[in-house]
Design a protein around this motif. Structure first.
Motif, PDB file in Angstrom:
ATOM      1  N   ARG A  35     -32.952  17.557  -7.590  1.00  0.00           N
ATOM      2  CA  ARG A  35     -33.966  18.550  -7.966  1.00  0.00           C
ATOM      3  C   ARG A  35     -34.250  18.518  -9.456  1.00  0.00           C
ATOM      4  O   ARG A  35     -35.400  18.699  -9.886  1.00  0.00           O
ATOM      5  CB  ARG A  35     -33.497  19.944  -7.555  1.00  0.00           C
ATOM      6  CG  ARG A  35     -34.461  21.035  -7.996  1.00  0.00           C
ATOM      7  CD  ARG A  35     -34.017  22.412  -7.581  1.00  0.00           C
ATOM      8  NE  ARG A  35     -34.955  23.420  -8.083  1.00  0.00           N
ATOM      9  CZ  ARG A  35     -34.832  24.714  -7.863  1.00  0.00           C
ATOM     10  NH1 ARG A  35     -33.831  25.178  -7.160  1.00  0.00           N
ATOM     11  NH2 ARG A  35     -35.721  25.552  -8.349  1.00  0.00           N
ATOM     12  N   ALA A  36     -33.227  18.318 -10.263  1.00  0.00           N
ATOM     13  CA  ALA A  36     -33.405  18.323 -11.709  1.00  0.00           C
ATOM     14  C   ALA A  36     -34.057  17.047 -12.227  1.00  0.00           C
ATOM     15  O   ALA A  36     -34.529  17.019 -13.359  1.00  0.00           O
ATOM     16  CB  ALA A  36     -32.054  18.512 -12.392  1.00  0.00           C
ATOM     17  N   THR A  37     -34.100  16.002 -11.406  1.00  0.00           N
ATOM     18  CA  THR A  37     -34.484  14.673 -11.894  1.00  0.00           C
ATOM     19  C   THR A  37     -35.844  14.215 -11.398  1.00  0.00           C
ATOM     20  O   THR A  37     -36.677  13.752 -12.185  1.00  0.00           O
ATOM     21  CB  THR A  37     -33.421  13.639 -11.482  1.00  0.00           C
ATOM     22  OG1 THR A  37     -32.135  14.068 -11.916  1.00  0.00           O
ATOM     23  CG2 THR A  37     -33.726  12.282 -12.096  1.00  0.00           C
ATOM     24  N   LEU A  38     -36.093  14.328 -10.093  1.00  0.00           N
ATOM     25  CA  LEU A  38     -37.268  13.698  -9.496  1.00  0.00           C
ATOM     26  C   LEU A  38     -38.479  14.622  -9.512  1.00  0.00           C
ATOM     27  O   LEU A  38     -38.338  15.825  -9.277  1.00  0.00           O
ATOM     28  CB  LEU A  38     -36.966  13.273  -8.060  1.00  0.00           C
ATOM     29  CG  LEU A  38     -35.864  12.220  -7.890  1.00  0.00           C
ATOM     30  CD1 LEU A  38     -35.685  11.877  -6.420  1.00  0.00           C
ATOM     31  CD2 LEU A  38     -36.177  10.970  -8.696  1.00  0.00           C
ATOM     32  N   PRO A  39     -39.655  14.086  -9.754  1.00  0.00           N
ATOM     33  CA  PRO A  39     -40.870  14.908  -9.703  1.00  0.00           C
ATOM     34  C   PRO A  39     -41.272  15.189  -8.259  1.00  0.00           C
ATOM     35  O   PRO A  39     -40.915  14.461  -7.337  1.00  0.00           O
ATOM     36  CB  PRO A  39     -41.921  14.042 -10.402  1.00  0.00           C
ATOM     37  CG  PRO A  39     -41.452  12.642 -10.159  1.00  0.00           C
ATOM     38  CD  PRO A  39     -39.960  12.698 -10.152  1.00  0.00           C
ATOM     39  N   ARG A  40     -42.055  16.241  -8.078  1.00  0.00           N
ATOM     40  CA  ARG A  40     -42.498  16.647  -6.749  1.00  0.00           C
ATOM     41  C   ARG A  40     -43.555  15.675  -6.219  1.00  0.00           C
ATOM     42  O   ARG A  40     -44.425  15.218  -6.955  1.00  0.00           O
ATOM     43  CB  ARG A  40     -43.056  18.062  -6.811  1.00  0.00           C
ATOM     44  CG  ARG A  40     -43.540  18.605  -5.507  1.00  0.00           C
ATOM     45  CD  ARG A  40     -44.107  19.999  -5.661  1.00  0.00           C
ATOM     46  NE  ARG A  40     -43.057  20.959  -5.980  1.00  0.00           N
ATOM     47  CZ  ARG A  40     -42.963  21.603  -7.120  1.00  0.00           C
ATOM     48  NH1 ARG A  40     -43.842  21.386  -8.071  1.00  0.00           N
ATOM     49  NH2 ARG A  40     -42.004  22.469  -7.327  1.00  0.00           N
ATOM     50  N   LEU A  41     -43.478  15.348  -4.928  1.00  0.00           N
ATOM     51  CA  LEU A  41     -44.475  14.502  -4.291  1.00  0.00           C
ATOM     52  C   LEU A  41     -45.723  15.314  -3.954  1.00  0.00           C
ATOM     53  O   LEU A  41     -45.650  16.521  -3.735  1.00  0.00           O
ATOM     54  CB  LEU A  41     -43.914  13.901  -3.008  1.00  0.00           C
ATOM     55  CG  LEU A  41     -42.678  12.993  -3.128  1.00  0.00           C
ATOM     56  CD1 LEU A  41     -42.219  12.568  -1.756  1.00  0.00           C
ATOM     57  CD2 LEU A  41     -42.960  11.793  -3.991  1.00  0.00           C
ATOM     58  N   ARG A  42     -46.866  14.629  -3.903  1.00  0.00           N
ATOM     59  CA  ARG A  42     -48.048  15.252  -3.328  1.00  0.00           C
ATOM     60  C   ARG A  42     -47.893  15.307  -1.818  1.00  0.00           C
ATOM     61  O   ARG A  42     -47.092  14.578  -1.233  1.00  0.00           O
ATOM     62  CB  ARG A  42     -49.317  14.459  -3.666  1.00  0.00           C
ATOM     63  CG  ARG A  42     -49.686  14.428  -5.117  1.00  0.00           C
ATOM     64  CD  ARG A  42     -51.139  13.999  -5.271  1.00  0.00           C
ATOM     65  NE  ARG A  42     -51.472  12.862  -4.435  1.00  0.00           N
ATOM     66  CZ  ARG A  42     -51.416  11.591  -4.830  1.00  0.00           C
ATOM     67  NH1 ARG A  42     -51.041  11.293  -6.054  1.00  0.00           N
ATOM     68  NH2 ARG A  42     -51.736  10.623  -4.003  1.00  0.00           N
TER      69      ARG A  42
END
Length: 367
Positions: free
Chosen positions: A312-319
């Protein structure tokens, strides 16, 4: 033991495990806030519940934030709890329960320790609320599917176009990733030749399945994150939108129950992942000291929770189109292909043709 004694023992164990998981949910929120603060160089909860200790003329705060979950619970209990006009009141109030109850029921078949004796009680073949169920994996798949109803009914009953669109989107996400999850679960079943979770754990005595099937473990973990609607699959809390999804019309403890369900499912799915791929309660000296099984599986669950928080702290949210495309075009084909190859290799091993084939391949490459 008589059926009545078995039922009473199951109720007592169920109460203890449920109480431990509910308490664990509260402190999982604290773990997430503290770990996110460390990973992102921020200040986490450090006020509520600290112990002031004099240290070299200054005050040192020990266990800062330890009572933060209790403070959050009190806040939720006393917040205003409005009910929007024209909602379907029965379903509106039932939906949060349908989200929380499956998260607890999953734990009924999780093995926590090997067989041992405690006073007059014998826990065999392993320690669990309902041990020895030969359809334990089927039970887990059935219970996790109920969570979809809580999501979609919460959106539908709220009488809000934002809530119903969020509910439809969330249910589509959960159903899509359940396909890959259901297929990948067949791999530990085939390798252990059983749907009893205790036998799956015992089948990993020589080596954990994560080392034999790392791709299956990865697919299971990714699909679990999507089922939980955790980052990077948390489309319900996308900042570019105006609403918070299916639970936008909920407040106070009814909102708190959805919040509780998310973190309890994190614990439950981490326990399932540990059972399927990390050897469950297996570990050094567990045969001689069965109580070590509790420590091993709890440690594996905590490691899984920390990994979820790290992601959660690392990856950006997907569309949303990326999320659905990844589930249908990447994760599902990988799960199906892995399942087919594993099934072929297991049949070849049972018929005695796998070893000669591997030897031929070795001679071809080595000479």
């Amino acid at each position: 033991m008589t059926p009545g004694a078995i039922a009473i023992r199951a109720l007592i164990i169920g109460f203890i495990i449920s109480f431990a998981v509910i308490t664990g949910f509260a402190y999982t929120t604290l773990l997430e806030r503290k770990l996110l603060a460390r990973l992102q160089h921020r200040v986490g909860p450090n006020r509520a519940g600290y112990l002031p200790i004099p240290w070299r003329g200054k005050e040192k705060r020990l266990l800062g934030g330890f009572l933060q979950p209790a403070a959050d619970a009190v806040k939720l209990f006393f917040k205003e709890d409005p009910t929007p006009a024209k909602v379907d009141r029965v379903i509106y109030n039932l939906a949060p329960m349908l989200a929380v109850i499956p998260a607890i029921l999953i734990l009924a078949v999780i093995p926590w320790a090997p067989a041992f004796r405690l006073g007059p009680w014998k826990f065999q073949p392993y320690f669990a609320i309902a041990p020895g169920i030969n359809v334990g994996v089927l039970f887990i798949l059935a219970i996790t599917s109920i969570g979809v109803y809580g999501v979609v009914l919460a959106g539908w009953a709220s009488n809000s176009k934002y809530a119903i669109l969020g509910g439809i989107r969330a249910s589509a996400q959960m159903i899509s990733y359940e396909l890959a999850l259901g297929i990948i679960v067949l791999i530990p079943i085939m390798m252990a030749n059983s749907m009893d979770l205790g036998q799956i754990v015992e089948a990993q005595r020589p080596v954990w399945y994560i080392f034999i099937q790392p791709l299956a473990a990865l697919v299971f973990y990714i699909a679990s994150l999507a089922e939980l609607q955790r980052a990077p699959f948390d489309l319900l809390e996308a900042e570019q939108e105006l609403s918070a999804g299916f639970n936008v019309e909920y407040g106070s403890m009814r909102f708190g129950m959805f919040f509780m369900a998310e973190y309890m499912k994190m614990i439950s799915l981490s326990a399932i992942f540990a059972t399927f791929f990390l050897g469950g309660y297996r570990g050094p000296f567990v045969d001689q000291l069965p109580w070590l099984g509790f420590i091993y599986i709890i440690g594996k669950i905590v490691l899984s929770l920390c990994l979820m928080i790290w992601i959660r702290a690392t990856l950006p949210r997907l569309r949303y189109d990326q999320l659905m495309g990844f589930g249908w075009k990447a994760l599902l084909p990988i799960a199906v292909l892995n399942f087919i190859i594993t099934a072929i290799l297991i049949v070849m091993a049972e018929e005695g043709t796998l070893a000669p084939l591997l030897e031929s391949v070795r001679r071809f490459f080595i000479g």
